[in-house]
Design an enzyme around this catalytic site. Structure first.
Site, mmCIF file in Angstrom:
data_model
loop_
_atom_site.group_PDB
_atom_site.id
_atom_site.type_symbol
_atom_site.label_atom_id
_atom_site.label_comp_id
_atom_site.label_asym_id
_atom_site.label_seq_id
_atom_site.Cartn_x
_atom_site.Cartn_y
_atom_site.Cartn_z
ATOM 1 N N ASP A 1 1.020 -0.996 -0.122
ATOM 2 C CA ASP A 1 -0.209 0.018 0.025
ATOM 3 C C ASP A 1 1.155 0.935 0.460
ATOM 4 O O ASP A 1 1.511 1.501 0.854
ATOM 5 C CB ASP A 1 -0.889 -0.085 1.468
ATOM 6 C CG ASP A 1 -1.799 0.902 0.924
ATOM 7 O OD1 ASP A 1 -2.344 1.558 0.191
ATOM 8 O OD2 ASP A 1 -2.317 1.705 2.816
ATOM 9 N N THR B 1 -3.216 5.466 -3.485
ATOM 10 C CA THR B 1 -2.022 6.156 -3.242
ATOM 11 C C THR B 1 -0.734 5.952 -4.589
ATOM 12 O O THR B 1 -0.564 7.258 -4.394
ATOM 13 C CB THR B 1 -1.620 5.850 -1.930
ATOM 14 O OG1 THR B 1 -1.907 4.281 -2.436
ATOM 15 C CG2 THR B 1 -2.843 6.765 -1.071
ATOM 16 N N THR B 2 -0.478 5.132 -4.928
ATOM 17 C CA THR B 2 0.311 4.394 -5.190
ATOM 18 C C THR B 2 0.409 5.972 -7.014
ATOM 19 O O THR B 2 1.073 6.533 -7.743
ATOM 20 C CB THR B 2 0.779 3.390 -5.849
ATOM 21 O OG1 THR B 2 0.322 2.526 -4.643
ATOM 22 C CG2 THR B 2 1.903 2.469 -6.539
ATOM 23 N N ASP C 1 -8.701 -0.113 2.759
ATOM 24 C CA ASP C 1 -8.815 0.639 1.231
ATOM 25 C C ASP C 1 -10.322 0.368 0.669
ATOM 26 O O ASP C 1 -11.087 0.859 0.158
ATOM 27 C CB ASP C 1 -7.670 0.469 0.619
ATOM 28 C CG ASP C 1 -6.272 0.890 0.709
ATOM 29 O OD1 ASP C 1 -6.252 1.599 1.551
ATOM 30 O OD2 ASP C 1 -5.624 0.342 0.419
HETATM 31 P P1 ADP Z 1 -3.286 1.866 -5.742
HETATM 32 O O1 ADP Z 1 -2.272 2.675 -4.438
HETATM 33 O O2 ADP Z 1 -2.790 3.413 -6.755
HETATM 34 O O3 ADP Z 1 -4.528 2.300 -5.942
HETATM 35 P P2 ADP Z 1 -2.602 -0.569 -6.659
HETATM 36 O O4 ADP Z 1 -1.328 -1.127 -5.951
HETATM 37 O O5 ADP Z 1 -3.742 -0.518 -6.056
HETATM 38 O O6 ADP Z 1 -2.164 1.431 -6.704
HETATM 39 O O7 ADP Z 1 -3.303 -0.997 -8.342
HETATM 40 C C1 ADP Z 1 -3.883 0.219 -9.152
HETATM 41 C C2 ADP Z 1 -3.700 0.203 -10.649
HETATM 42 O O8 ADP Z 1 -3.990 -1.640 -10.338
HETATM 43 C C3 ADP Z 1 -5.374 0.557 -11.206
HETATM 44 O O9 ADP Z 1 -4.707 1.167 -12.271
HETATM 45 C C4 ADP Z 1 -5.823 -0.688 -11.178
HETATM 46 O O10 ADP Z 1 -6.319 -0.290 -12.560
HETATM 47 C C5 ADP Z 1 -5.362 -1.534 -11.885
HETATM 48 N N1 ADP Z 1 -5.460 -3.088 -11.675
HETATM 49 C C6 ADP Z 1 -6.224 -3.627 -10.579
HETATM 50 N N2 ADP Z 1 -7.064 -4.752 -10.309
HETATM 51 C C7 ADP Z 1 -6.399 -5.035 -11.839
HETATM 52 C C8 ADP Z 1 -6.343 -6.138 -12.411
HETATM 53 N N3 ADP Z 1 -7.033 -7.199 -12.376
HETATM 54 N N4 ADP Z 1 -6.074 -6.053 -13.824
HETATM 55 C C9 ADP Z 1 -5.477 -5.300 -14.230
HETATM 56 N N5 ADP Z 1 -5.205 -3.660 -13.197
HETATM 57 C C10 ADP Z 1 -5.981 -3.984 -12.248
#
Ligand code: ADP
Ligand code: MG
Length: 544
Positions: free
Chosen positions: A64, A97-98, A389
């Site tokens: 996270d 956040t990322t 989250d």
């Molecule tokens: P953040 O802290 O920004 O939420 P995450 O590590 O949760 O970072 O990654 C979020 C990104 O991953 C988003 O762009 C989301 O659309 C993408 N994402 C989440 N699940 C999937 C999936 N199953 N396939 C492709 N992309 C995904």
């Protein structure tokens, strides 16, 4: 140092360090980019985790972004600003956040390239703000309204938020819990997820995580012969001690005969017995006490089939009060039936080796708890963060009713439309809008890279499909293929994306405006610098 009439005027003390103009900007941008680089590899479901170890050797393993940045000790002022936006993002949208941090890093990097081409920072700032406004407009356009009364979309949102957080084995089960809990606290004012009481209990599997329709507190009954469970509970909340009061000064009682001693003990016992009778006569069958409980009181309560808990935390007392309608009583003598709270069931339950007491079916239907389970403390902590989250993401979706597909698809769509929009603009702002579009594409590129795919190939393919009007096509990070993210059920609240853009542009603008960094070397009052050590006071830490 400035000169006037030939003699130098000293403005800054000799120890002050200062960097100006391009140098200051370059330092700030490099520091901010270093932070973005640090979290980049965690983006997306196949992103890697970070292990953070503090000075005491405590370990946090997390994926996270907000947690990573909160835990690491950052010195550089510009880097600290990036950390701030991850906090804002977390507070406003709970997720993304990322994304926000990576975007900010990228916007800054491209701004620096533009300044190398002699585009003035103020032009870049204005270009970025034009691009932001347009991007948010396009986001609204491509957002999809969801029927938030049904659970299908919400479950997908929860699942998308939970993927990649090390809880994938259980994300079906956790999504259901998250959606049910968020729904339970939703009202016409919104979804206040802080009302959901999340308790961590190490043991079992992540799949054993459960939701309780009520309050769960980390206490067990004080006396073995008290009932394990009480139906139609009438609950007394007492915040004074249920013991014989000890005098504040030492007193001596001269006891001369055994009779006198007996009388003294009888008196004490009578007081305690009267205390329990008062409570019993009010109709209470559960007593929750914030302070201590004498052995005799425990015994009498047990004899009267009353379930008793002692030394309960103040916050738990208040929570039980809110949930069951019980009033917190200080004076036991004045206790009456009206002070009691109600719950369908109060029960002691075992989780692993530990016991908890559950208040189920409370007067307030918004009282819900989630008990997070998992094999080790680290798993439980990461699961708790992931649940947080997801709760926030589902909450945003219930409140706004608008979502977008994920997997990099909105970013590609935005970049494409922003590029075509930029050609309508005159002047150098056009360059900044283009740079903004390029920066957005870092998200799909990073998703591809973190899944071991070739980022350039994937981006080219993605662009081509979006050109053909396939707005929701993104990267399926599990198969490596491009596919319709909406159909795959990868969806996120609109607010997460919008806030990520806002946060990233905010911090970029702020950093680009700075052209002078002065590190004041005076220590704040009360602090001294070690001899020979550089001394950075007044909140200005050293430059990297
Ligand atoms: P953040 O802290 O920004 O939420 P995450 O590590 O949760 O970072 O990654 C979020 C990104 O991953 C988003 O762009 C989301 O659309 C993408 N994402 C989440 N699940 C999937 C999936 N199953 N396939 C492709 N992309 C995904
Ligand atoms: Mg996320």
């Amino acid at each position: 140092m400035a000169t006037m009439g030939g003699s130098p005027i000293i403005v800054l003390s000799q120890d002050a360090t200062r960097s100006k103009g391009r140098e200051a900007q370059h330092n700030n941008i490099s520091a901010a980019m270093a932070v973005a680089e640090a979290v980049r590899t965690t983006l997306g479901p196949r992103g890697m985790d970070k292990m953070l170890v503090d000075m005491l050797g405590d370990v946090v393993v997390t994926n996270d972004g907000a947690t990573i940045l909160k835990e690491i000790d950052i010195e550089h002022p510009a880097a600290k600003m990036i950390v701030e936006i991850s906090k804002t993002q977390d507070e406003e949208a709970g997720d993304g956040t990322t994304t926000a941090v990576v975007l900010a890093g990228e916007l800054l990097k491209r701004a620096e390239n533009l300044t190398d081409l002699d585009v003035h920072p103020t032009v870049i700032i204005s270009g970025y703000s034009i691009a932001l406004a347009k991007a948010k407009e396009i986001l609204e356009e491509i957002a999809i309204n969801v029927e938030t009364s049904g659970d299908e979309a919400l479950l997908k949102i929860a699942k998308t938020s939970l993927t990649g957080k090390g809880v994938d084995v259980a994300h079906g089960h956790l999504s259901e819990i998250v959606v049910n809990a968020a729904r339970a606290v939703a009202d016409e004012y919104g979804v206040d997820i802080d009302q959901i009481n999340v308790e961590r209990k190490v043991g079992g599997k992540v799949n054993d995580t459960l939701m309780i329709d009520g309050v769960a507190i980390d206490k067990d009954k004080v006396h073995a012969s008290m009932p394990d469970s009480v139906k139609n509970a009438k609950i007394a909340l007492i915040n004074s001690s249920m013991e014989v009061k000890k005098t504040e000064f030492s007193a001596e009682i001269a006891i001369k005969t055994p009779d006198q001693l007996q009388a003294f003990l009888d008196e004490e016992e009578a007081t305690l017995r009267a205390m329990v009778e008062k409570v019993r006569d009010s109709g209470a069958n559960v007593v929750v006490c914030q302070k201590g409980m004498d052995d005799l009181v425990q015994f009498y309560l047990a004899k009267n089939d009353i379930l008793g808990l002692r030394r309960v935390k103040k916050s738990d007392m208040e929570r039980i009060g809110r949930a069951t309608g019980a009033k917190i009583i200080t004076n036991i003598d004045a206790i009456s039936a009206e002070d009691l709270g109600e719950a369908d069931l109060v029960e002691e339950r075992k989780f692993g080796d530990e016991k908890m007491t559950i208040f189920e079916g409370c007067l307030d239907p918004k009282a819900v708890s989630i008990i997070v389970r998992g094999g080790t403390e680290h798993v439980v902590a990461e699961t708790d963060r992931a649940i947080h989250d997801a709760l926030k993401a589902v909450g945003c979706a219930i409140e706004d009713g608008k979502v977008v597909a994920g997997g990099g698809s909105p970013e590609v769509e935005l970049a494409m439309r922003l590029r075509s929009y930029s050609s309508e603009l005159k002047g150098r702002e056009q360059l900044a809008v283009k740079a903004f579009a390029d920066a957005l594409e870092t998200i799909p590129k990073t998703l591809a890279e973190n899944s071991g795919l070739d980022q350039v190939d994937k981006l080219v393919e993605l662009r081509a499909m979006h050109q053909k009007g396939q707005k929701t096509v993104g990267i399926d990070v599990y198969t490596g293929e491009l596919s319709d993210m909406w159909e795959k059920g990868v969806i996120e609240p609109l607010r997460v994306k919008r806030q990520a853009l806002d946060s990233a542009v905010d911090v970029t603008t702020m950093l680009l405006r700075i052209d002078d960094v002065i590190a004041v070397s005076k220590a704040p009052e009360g602090e001294t610098c070690a001899p020979g050590e550089p001394c950075y006071g007044g909140g200005m830490p050293p430059m990297m």
